[in-house]
Design an enzyme around this catalytic site. Structure first.
Site, PDB file in Angstrom:
ATOM      1  N   ARG A  26      29.800  26.160  51.083  1.00  0.00           N
ATOM      2  CA  ARG A  26      28.755  26.186  52.109  1.00  0.00           C
ATOM      3  C   ARG A  26      28.401  24.771  52.597  1.00  0.00           C
ATOM      4  NH1 ARG A  26      26.668  31.598  51.942  1.00  0.00           N
ATOM      5  NH2 ARG A  26      25.665  31.121  53.890  1.00  0.00           N
ATOM      6  N   ARG A  30      23.091  24.365  56.685  1.00  0.00           N
ATOM      7  CA  ARG A  30      21.721  23.979  57.030  1.00  0.00           C
ATOM      8  C   ARG A  30      21.159  22.757  56.324  1.00  0.00           C
ATOM      9  NH1 ARG A  30      19.612  29.807  55.870  1.00  0.00           N
ATOM     10  NH2 ARG A  30      21.265  29.396  54.386  1.00  0.00           N
ATOM     11  N   ARG A  39      21.988  24.003  65.688  1.00  0.00           N
ATOM     12  CA  ARG A  39      21.462  25.336  65.421  1.00  0.00           C
ATOM     13  C   ARG A  39      20.147  25.602  66.169  1.00  0.00           C
ATOM     14  NH1 ARG A  39      19.788  29.458  64.560  1.00  0.00           N
ATOM     15  NH2 ARG A  39      19.800  30.780  62.713  1.00  0.00           N
ATOM     16  N   ASP A  75      31.845  33.183  59.210  1.00  0.00           N
ATOM     17  CA  ASP A  75      31.135  33.996  58.225  1.00  0.00           C
ATOM     18  C   ASP A  75      32.049  35.105  57.734  1.00  0.00           C
ATOM     19  OD1 ASP A  75      28.150  34.031  57.261  1.00  0.00           O
ATOM     20  OD2 ASP A  75      28.872  36.078  57.224  1.00  0.00           O
ATOM     21  N   TYR A 152      28.111  44.962  51.930  1.00  0.00           N
ATOM     22  CA  TYR A 152      27.338  44.793  53.172  1.00  0.00           C
ATOM     23  C   TYR A 152      27.470  46.007  54.079  1.00  0.00           C
ATOM     24  CZ  TYR A 152      26.337  40.030  51.857  1.00  0.00           C
ATOM     25  OH  TYR A 152      25.865  38.939  51.183  1.00  0.00           O
TER      26      TYR A 152
HETATM   27  O1  CP3 Z   1      31.381  27.059  53.341  1.00  0.00           O
HETATM   28  C1  CP3 Z   1      31.091  26.763  54.511  1.00  0.00           C
HETATM   29  O2  CP3 Z   1      30.369  25.809  54.807  1.00  0.00           O
HETATM   30  C2  CP3 Z   1      31.726  27.569  55.639  1.00  0.00           C
HETATM   31  C3  CP3 Z   1      30.849  28.464  56.293  1.00  0.00           C
HETATM   32  C4  CP3 Z   1      30.377  29.727  55.585  1.00  0.00           C
HETATM   33  C5  CP3 Z   1      29.206  30.413  56.018  1.00  0.00           C
HETATM   34  N1  CP3 Z   1      29.139  31.584  55.348  1.00  0.00           N
HETATM   35  C6  CP3 Z   1      28.272  29.947  57.049  1.00  0.00           C
HETATM   36  C7  CP3 Z   1      26.892  30.466  57.057  1.00  0.00           C
HETATM   37  C8  CP3 Z   1      30.945  30.489  54.581  1.00  0.00           C
HETATM   38  C9  CP3 Z   1      32.184  30.217  53.728  1.00  0.00           C
HETATM   39  C10 CP3 Z   1      30.166  31.678  54.447  1.00  0.00           C
HETATM   40  C11 CP3 Z   1      30.508  32.766  53.516  1.00  0.00           C
HETATM   41  C12 CP3 Z   1      29.528  33.848  53.282  1.00  0.00           C
HETATM   42  N2  CP3 Z   1      28.746  34.475  54.191  1.00  0.00           N
HETATM   43  C13 CP3 Z   1      29.344  34.483  52.033  1.00  0.00           C
HETATM   44  C14 CP3 Z   1      30.097  34.169  50.769  1.00  0.00           C
HETATM   45  C15 CP3 Z   1      29.719  32.864  50.194  1.00  0.00           C
HETATM   46  C16 CP3 Z   1      28.574  32.854  49.232  1.00  0.00           C
HETATM   47  O3  CP3 Z   1      27.756  31.939  49.358  1.00  0.00           O
HETATM   48  O4  CP3 Z   1      28.542  33.694  48.326  1.00  0.00           O
HETATM   49  C17 CP3 Z   1      28.362  35.477  52.212  1.00  0.00           C
HETATM   50  C18 CP3 Z   1      27.824  36.400  51.145  1.00  0.00           C
HETATM   51  C19 CP3 Z   1      28.011  35.458  53.594  1.00  0.00           C
HETATM   52  C20 CP3 Z   1      27.057  36.359  54.299  1.00  0.00           C
HETATM   53  C21 CP3 Z   1      25.894  35.600  54.796  1.00  0.00           C
HETATM   54  N3  CP3 Z   1      25.943  34.680  55.817  1.00  0.00           N
HETATM   55  C22 CP3 Z   1      24.548  35.707  54.352  1.00  0.00           C
HETATM   56  C23 CP3 Z   1      24.074  36.608  53.232  1.00  0.00           C
HETATM   57  C24 CP3 Z   1      23.795  34.822  55.132  1.00  0.00           C
HETATM   58  C25 CP3 Z   1      22.315  34.640  55.114  1.00  0.00           C
HETATM   59  C26 CP3 Z   1      21.881  33.861  53.954  1.00  0.00           C
HETATM   60  C27 CP3 Z   1      22.164  32.391  54.173  1.00  0.00           C
HETATM   61  O5  CP3 Z   1      22.891  31.810  53.351  1.00  0.00           O
HETATM   62  O6  CP3 Z   1      21.679  31.879  55.155  1.00  0.00           O
HETATM   63  C28 CP3 Z   1      24.693  34.147  56.014  1.00  0.00           C
HETATM   64  C29 CP3 Z   1      24.343  33.114  57.014  1.00  0.00           C
HETATM   65  C30 CP3 Z   1      25.134  31.854  57.055  1.00  0.00           C
HETATM   66  N4  CP3 Z   1      26.489  31.766  56.885  1.00  0.00           N
HETATM   67  C31 CP3 Z   1      24.627  30.561  57.356  1.00  0.00           C
HETATM   68  C32 CP3 Z   1      25.733  29.686  57.358  1.00  0.00           C
HETATM   69  C33 CP3 Z   1      25.732  28.216  57.683  1.00  0.00           C
HETATM   70  C34 CP3 Z   1      23.180  30.211  57.666  1.00  0.00           C
HETATM   71  C35 CP3 Z   1      22.885  30.715  59.017  1.00  0.00           C
HETATM   72  C36 CP3 Z   1      21.881  29.886  59.778  1.00  0.00           C
HETATM   73  O7  CP3 Z   1      22.232  28.820  60.298  1.00  0.00           O
HETATM   74  O8  CP3 Z   1      20.762  30.366  59.908  1.00  0.00           O
END
Ligand code: CP3
Length: 349
Positions: A26, A30, A39, A75, A152
């Site tokens: 990740r 943010r 963003r 995502d 999901y």
């Molecule tokens: O690793 C990276 O930096 C690449 C980008 C990436 C994102 N999501 C961007 C993101 C990756 C690899 C993911 C994978 C992801 N997405 C997973 C598996 C990884 C893990 O941490 O277990 C899961 C379960 C998701 C689904 C998801 N996406 C959720 C549950 C959420 C909301 C919770 C949260 O972390 O914010 C997201 C949103 C998300 N995905 C954001 C980002 C940068 C935040 C969104 C924002 O800017 O508001």
């Protein structure tokens, strides 16, 4: 194009490197003010679907934090959407799906066809990020595991106890397998297209693999991950990483799937994983993400302990044991990367 710093790829293949490579799950997100600035202007899904924006935030941690690999900003939920389940990303709540899956008819209505075309915004982002990286470091692609995506699609969003998803495998195991197979087909097409677009390795995020019993993990999660890896292997020699968070009971089985790297969370030791897998795969991990809230001295000690825990030799990729939290100071992430670069040299003589 030849990659200048390819130690991450070398470590995936357990080849000799001068030090341990490091990236952060990740990392494109943010905690970076540069991410938040973009963003502010666009919502999350617009960023995911606009290749120029996705490529820009993909490169940010390479420039700002100094990691040894980029991971494409996207995502895991683009797959359910491409199969016919649109979602919204709600502020402070997370993903929410309009429709969910509960019956055979629901599964039949999903499509695992034309996934590469439907997700061409991702492959375009990959191609653009590759171009902008100009061979500085490798680019990692990713997908959710079929089981994690199923959670999901059945729950309709995040969940505490996975009641719907687990009840689904208890009460309708045949339908669950049908759905998992359909998701698997979509993920294979998706990852193949990303490899063709330029990713150098891929990680399967099985974020919720660890909520299953070992028996259920070995029936409903790992076999589908294995099918993805085995199918892709027939066509490409791209390194693969399995990250089944919390599935510490099955490292041996994971190493027998043909995966190049096993990702490990912070609740176990790298020495133990190395022993169990018999050095047959590389190992990625596993600093507790909360360590980035400790003072610099403690952080340094914990980095040293993690490196020592893996020990001498090749095949360790340093990472956190799960994603970096949004309120981490970027300077701490930078310090972590510097510490790994400096302290790991002595393990590679
Ligand atoms: O690793 C990276 O930096 C690449 C980008 C990436 C994102 N999501 C961007 C993101 C990756 C690899 C993911 C994978 C992801 N997405 C997973 C598996 C990884 C893990 O941490 O277990 C899961 C379960 C998701 C689904 C998801 N996406 C959720 C549950 C959420 C909301 C919770 C949260 O972390 O914010 C997201 C949103 C998300 N995905 C954001 C980002 C940068 C935040 C969104 C924002 O800017 O508001």
């Amino acid at each position: 194009m030849k990659i200048k710093n390819d130690i991450f790829l070398k470590a995936c293949r357990r080849e000799k490197t001068e030090r341990t490579p490091v990236w952060i799950m990740r990392q494109a997100g943010r905690y970076l003010p540069e991410y938040r600035k973009i963003r502010e202007k666009y919502d999350f899904l617009t960023m995911v679907k606009t290749p120029e924006l996705a490529a820009e935030v993909t490169l940010q941690p390479v420039d700002i934090i100094g990691v040894d690999a980029a991971i494409i900003f996207s995502d895991i939920l683009v797959i359910p959407e491409a199969m016919g389940l649109p979602y919204k990303m709600e502020e402070k709540i997370g993903p929410l799906f309009e429709k969910t899956i509960s019956t055979r008819e629901d599964i039949d209505a999903l499509s695992a066809e034309g996934i590469a075309e439907k997700l061409s915004y991702v492959t375009s982002a990959v191609a653009l990020a590759k171009k902008e990286l100009a061979g500085r470091v490798p680019l990692i692609g990713f997908a959710g595991s079929p089981w994690t995506l199923l959670t999901y699609m059945v729950e309709g969003g995040g969940t505490k106890n996975f009641k719907k998803a687990k009840s689904f495998i208890f009460n309708a195991p045949e339908e669950a397998h049908l759905l998992l197979l359909k998701i698997t087909e979509a993920v294979i097409q998706y990852l193949s297209a990303k490899i063709e677009a330029g990713i150098d390795a891929y990680q399967i995020f099985d974020s919720w693999g660890g909520v299953l019993s070992k028996r259920h993990y070995l029936e409903f999660s790992l076999p589908y991950i294995e099918k993805i890896i085995m199918t892709i292997k027939k066509q490409f020699d791209t390194p693969s990483i399995i990250f089944s968070k919390g599935a510490n009971h099955s490292f041996k089985e994971m190493s027998e799937t043909g995966a190049s790297v096993i990702g490990v969370d912070w609740t176990t030791t790298l020495a133990e994983v190395r022993k169990i897998t018999g050095g047959e795969t590389a190992v990625q991990g596993n600093l507790d993400p909360i360590t980035l809230f400790a003072n610099d001295k403690v952080l340094e000690k914990e980095v040293e302990k993690t490196l020592a825990d893996y020990g001498n030799g090749e095949g360790h990729i340093f990472n956190l044991g799960h994603g970096i939290l949004p309120d981490v100071e970027p300077s701490k992430a930078r310090l972590l990367v510097e510490l790994v670069k400096e302290k790991s040299k002595k393990y590679h003589r």
